[in-house]
Design a protein around this motif. Structure first.
Motif, PDB file in Angstrom:
ATOM      1  N   UNK A 224      62.361  41.729  28.135  1.00 38.49           N
ATOM      2  CA  UNK A 224      61.931  41.580  26.735  1.00 38.49           C
ATOM      3  C   UNK A 224      61.675  40.105  26.422  1.00 38.49           C
ATOM      4  N   UNK A 225      62.648  39.261  26.787  1.00 38.23           N
ATOM      5  CA  UNK A 225      62.504  37.821  26.535  1.00 38.23           C
ATOM      6  C   UNK A 225      61.304  37.245  27.275  1.00 38.23           C
ATOM      7  N   UNK A 226      61.014  37.776  28.446  1.00 36.07           N
ATOM      8  CA  UNK A 226      59.895  37.256  29.236  1.00 36.07           C
ATOM      9  C   UNK A 226      58.565  37.879  28.819  1.00 36.07           C
ATOM     10  N   UNK A 227      58.629  38.803  27.901  1.00 36.89           N
ATOM     11  CA  UNK A 227      57.399  39.416  27.400  1.00 36.89           C
ATOM     12  C   UNK A 227      56.717  40.345  28.388  1.00 36.89           C
ATOM     13  N   UNK A 228      57.516  40.938  29.262  1.00 37.11           N
ATOM     14  CA  UNK A 228      56.942  41.814  30.301  1.00 37.11           C
ATOM     15  C   UNK A 228      56.677  43.215  29.735  1.00 37.11           C
ATOM     16  N   UNK A 229      55.657  43.265  28.895  1.00 38.85           N
ATOM     17  CA  UNK A 229      55.347  44.499  28.170  1.00 38.85           C
ATOM     18  C   UNK A 229      54.865  45.637  29.047  1.00 38.85           C
ATOM     19  N   UNK A 230      54.362  45.326  30.227  1.00 35.96           N
ATOM     20  CA  UNK A 230      53.892  46.388  31.129  1.00 35.96           C
ATOM     21  C   UNK A 230      55.058  47.154  31.720  1.00 35.96           C
ATOM     22  N   UNK A 231      56.002  46.430  32.301  1.00 37.47           N
ATOM     23  CA  UNK A 231      57.166  47.075  32.927  1.00 37.47           C
ATOM     24  C   UNK A 231      57.973  47.819  31.864  1.00 37.47           C
ATOM     25  N   UNK A 345      52.738  40.058  30.193  1.00 37.41           N
ATOM     26  CA  UNK A 345      53.405  38.758  30.028  1.00 37.41           C
ATOM     27  C   UNK A 345      52.477  37.543  29.997  1.00 37.41           C
ATOM     28  N   UNK A 346      51.217  37.703  30.347  1.00 38.98           N
ATOM     29  CA  UNK A 346      50.287  36.569  30.192  1.00 38.98           C
ATOM     30  C   UNK A 346      49.570  36.630  28.841  1.00 38.98           C
ATOM     31  N   UNK A 347      49.975  37.570  27.987  1.00 38.16           N
ATOM     32  CA  UNK A 347      49.398  37.665  26.653  1.00 38.16           C
ATOM     33  C   UNK A 347      48.250  38.654  26.529  1.00 38.16           C
ATOM     34  N   UNK A 348      47.733  39.124  27.647  1.00 37.62           N
ATOM     35  CA  UNK A 348      46.626  40.104  27.564  1.00 37.62           C
ATOM     36  C   UNK A 348      47.112  41.424  26.994  1.00 37.62           C
ATOM     37  N   UNK A 349      46.282  42.016  26.132  1.00 38.18           N
ATOM     38  CA  UNK A 349      46.654  43.321  25.580  1.00 38.18           C
ATOM     39  C   UNK A 349      45.928  44.437  26.317  1.00 38.18           C
ATOM     40  N   UNK A 350      46.632  45.562  26.440  1.00 42.12           N
ATOM     41  CA  UNK A 350      46.095  46.703  27.172  1.00 42.12           C
ATOM     42  C   UNK A 350      46.206  47.956  26.308  1.00 42.12           C
ATOM     43  N   UNK A 351      45.091  48.623  26.129  1.00 42.26           N
ATOM     44  CA  UNK A 351      45.118  49.938  25.499  1.00 42.26           C
ATOM     45  C   UNK A 351      45.423  50.953  26.596  1.00 42.26           C
ATOM     46  N   UNK A 352      46.498  51.701  26.400  1.00 41.23           N
ATOM     47  CA  UNK A 352      46.911  52.662  27.429  1.00 41.23           C
ATOM     48  C   UNK A 352      46.193  53.985  27.157  1.00 41.23           C
ATOM     49  N   UNK A 353      45.125  54.220  27.897  1.00 40.28           N
ATOM     50  CA  UNK A 353      44.390  55.468  27.681  1.00 40.28           C
ATOM     51  C   UNK A 353      44.971  56.599  28.517  1.00 40.28           C
ATOM     52  N   UNK A 354      45.786  56.250  29.513  1.00 43.37           N
ATOM     53  CA  UNK A 354      46.392  57.270  30.356  1.00 43.37           C
ATOM     54  C   UNK A 354      47.752  56.746  30.835  1.00 43.37           C
TER      55      UNK A 354
END
Ligand code: BES
Ligand code: MN
Ligand code: ZN
Length: 505
Positions: A224-231, A345-354
């Motif tokens: 969370x602190x590292x912003x690892x939104x994918x994992x 974590x690099x700030x890129x946003x991803x729309x999760x379509x699947x």
């Protein structure tokens, strides 16, 4: 398994059995087989002349020696046609021989191919040992063995003194590498039930302790602190929290921390493994048929851990970092939903379509993390797409790279090890397909079946800024029947390939 290399005369060694490789179509055996034939008063050439044994790859035939040889028995094993002979054939026939001799306490062999076969002696010994150990592999954690394996000693005998050192080196490497492949197989074969992300992290820590590696495990709070939104996004549907596992091997005695390395030598190679301990697909749930195979969705992670073990045991002169992005992909009231937007974590946003395209989400955070090492190269290993299996079947992993020289190195290692790769494209145009209306990119195409393996790879490419290669191992990670040294289940694919790459680096 106890493996030894001894100088001696194959007709004189006192042993339960000697194993002889015979090429297809041979009538008058030469070399060591010729010597055995003479000692047996031509019994071997008689078997060949009568067509009882043709030398087809993997064919076997037992002979009794009746006191004419130091050995009690001779095991003939077919090497197939000499034009198609290779180190991988040595691995295959050694596996067959070991299985056939599994109820004897020991087997004595020549390093197959080191004589008439014309292989480099070190490679021949390595392949003989690898084949033997891989051939005997079984996953028996939850099963009483039908016929127990009694074979606990492999003796490699060589006549000429000059070859002994090379054979010893090859045998030692073969043993370390094969044991590491078996570690990867064990991890991948283990059900998701017991091998959760936390358990995978614990195994990695245990391994690190045993090998003297640095190990760091990031839990959900640190992620969370590292912003690892994918994992985090992939893991949040499960009661089992996700983990990022970092293993560092550093051969230099007084280390500046790997992360603070500047340019030039000493910069690490980073390996990143997809560690989805079970992939149900999440809310975009998979069909029920065959879902049990999704316990293998951490085969990339297993390969990375296997390589880290072998690298440390062989004390390679280069720095290697192993990253494992571990999560369990399940549906629940807390799960990631199609349409959600997450931030890597690099700030890129991803729309999760699947939500079933989860491997790329966890790996993107790992690939961003790899940037801090200023790596010479990063290679990720992942059971990423079913589409890769459609393209290449079970015969090769898909290879994607942004660096021609890295791709060539990997292709060379693939040729040397028989762990095949096949290059697939990363055309710029594929990026169009993952453009999103509401986020920087989306994680899957919603326009019918097209270039699924390349789209997965082009997604990952958004997160790299270094020489990088992606291996899609969805087809080759488990249930590959075309190699005689494979068992049902996990293959351990990638360990031998990456070890070859790192040893030749
Ligand atoms: N783990 C699977 C890929 C896979 C499928 C590996 C079969 C081994 C055997 C991966 O997470 C996945 O589900 N990929 C999707 C991607 C799609 C939703 C864009 C696939 O291949 O269908
Ligand atoms: Mn999936
Ligand atoms: Zn998956």
């Amino acid at each position: 398994m106890h493996v030894s290399v001894e100088q001696g005369d194959i007709t004189k060694v006192e042993t339960e059995a000697i194993c002889l490789g015979i090429f297809q179509g041979v009538q008058r055996p030469g070399g060591a087989a010729g010597a055995v034939d003479r000692a047996l008063d031509g019994a071997l050439s008689e078997v060949l002349a009568d067509g009882d044994f043709s030398g087809k790859k993997g064919e076997v035939f037992w002979l009794r020696t009746r006191g004419k040889l130091g050995a009690k028995r001779v095991l003939l094993v077919g090497l197939g046609p000499s034009e198609r002979f290779s180190a991988d054939v040595v691995r295959e026939v050694s596996a067959v021989a070991a299985r056939v001799a599994k109820s004897l306490p020991e087997l004595t062999a020549l390093a197959h191919g080191a004589g008439i076969g014309g292989l480099d002696p070190q490679l021949a010994a390595q392949a003989t040992v690898e084949g033997t150990l891989l051939g005997l592999y079984r996953f028996e954690k939850f099963k009483k063995p039908e016929e127990p394996i009694k074979l606990e000693r492999l003796r490699i005998v060589e006549h000429s003194a000059e070859k002994i050192e090379q054979l010893k080196r090859g045998a030692q490497q073969g043993q370390i590498i094969a044991d590491s492949v078996c570690l990867a197989r064990d991890l991948a074969n283990e059900p998701g039930q017991s091998l959760t992300p936390r358990e995978l992290a614990r195994r990695a820590q245990e391994l690190a302790q045993e090998l003297g590696l640095r190990c760091e495990v990031f839990d959900e709070k640190i992620l969370e602190q590292m912003g690892m939104g994918g994992i985090l996004a992939v893991g949040k549907g499960s009661d089992e929290p996700p983990r990022l596992i970092v293993l560092e091997y550093n051969p230099h005695p007084i280390p500046p921390p790997l992360r603070e390395r500047g340019q030039g030598e000493g910069r690490p190679i980073v390996l990143a493994g997809k560690g989805i301990t079970f992939d149900s697909g999440g809310i975009s749930i998979k069909p029920r048929e065959g879902m049990e195979a999704m316990k293998y969705d951490m085969s990339g992670a297993a390969a990375v851990l296997g390589v880290m073990r072998a690298v440390a045991r062989l004390k390679l002169p280069i720095s290697v970092v192993g990253l494992v992005a571990a999560a369990e992909n399940l549906p629940s009231g807390k799960a990631l939903k199609p349409g959600d937007v997450i931030r890597i974590s690099n700030g890129k946003t991803v729309e999760v379509t699947n939500t079933d395209a989860e491997g790329r989400l966890v790996l993107s955070d790992a690939l961003v993390y790899a940037q801090r090492y200023n790596p010479q190269a990063v290679i990720d290993v992942a059971t990423l797409t079913g589409a890769c299996t459609i393209a290449l079947g079970k015969e090769a992993a898909g290879l994607f790279s942004n660096d021609e020289s890295l791709a060539q190195k990997i292709q060379k290692a693939a040729q040397q090890t028989g762990e095949r790769v096949w290059p697939l494209p990363l055309y710029e145009e594929y990026k169009e397909i993952i453009k999103s209306e509401i986020a920087d990119i989306k994680n899957s195409a919603n326009k019918g079946p097209q270039a699924g393996a390349s789209i997965g790879a082009i997604f990952l490419k958004e997160f790299v800024n270094y020489p990088w290669a992606h291996l899609d191992i969805a087809g080759v990670a488990y249930d590959v029947e075309s190699r005689l040294y494979h068992a049902k289940g996990a293959t351990g694919y990638g360990v031998r390939l990456l070890m070859q790459l790192l040893q030749d680096w």
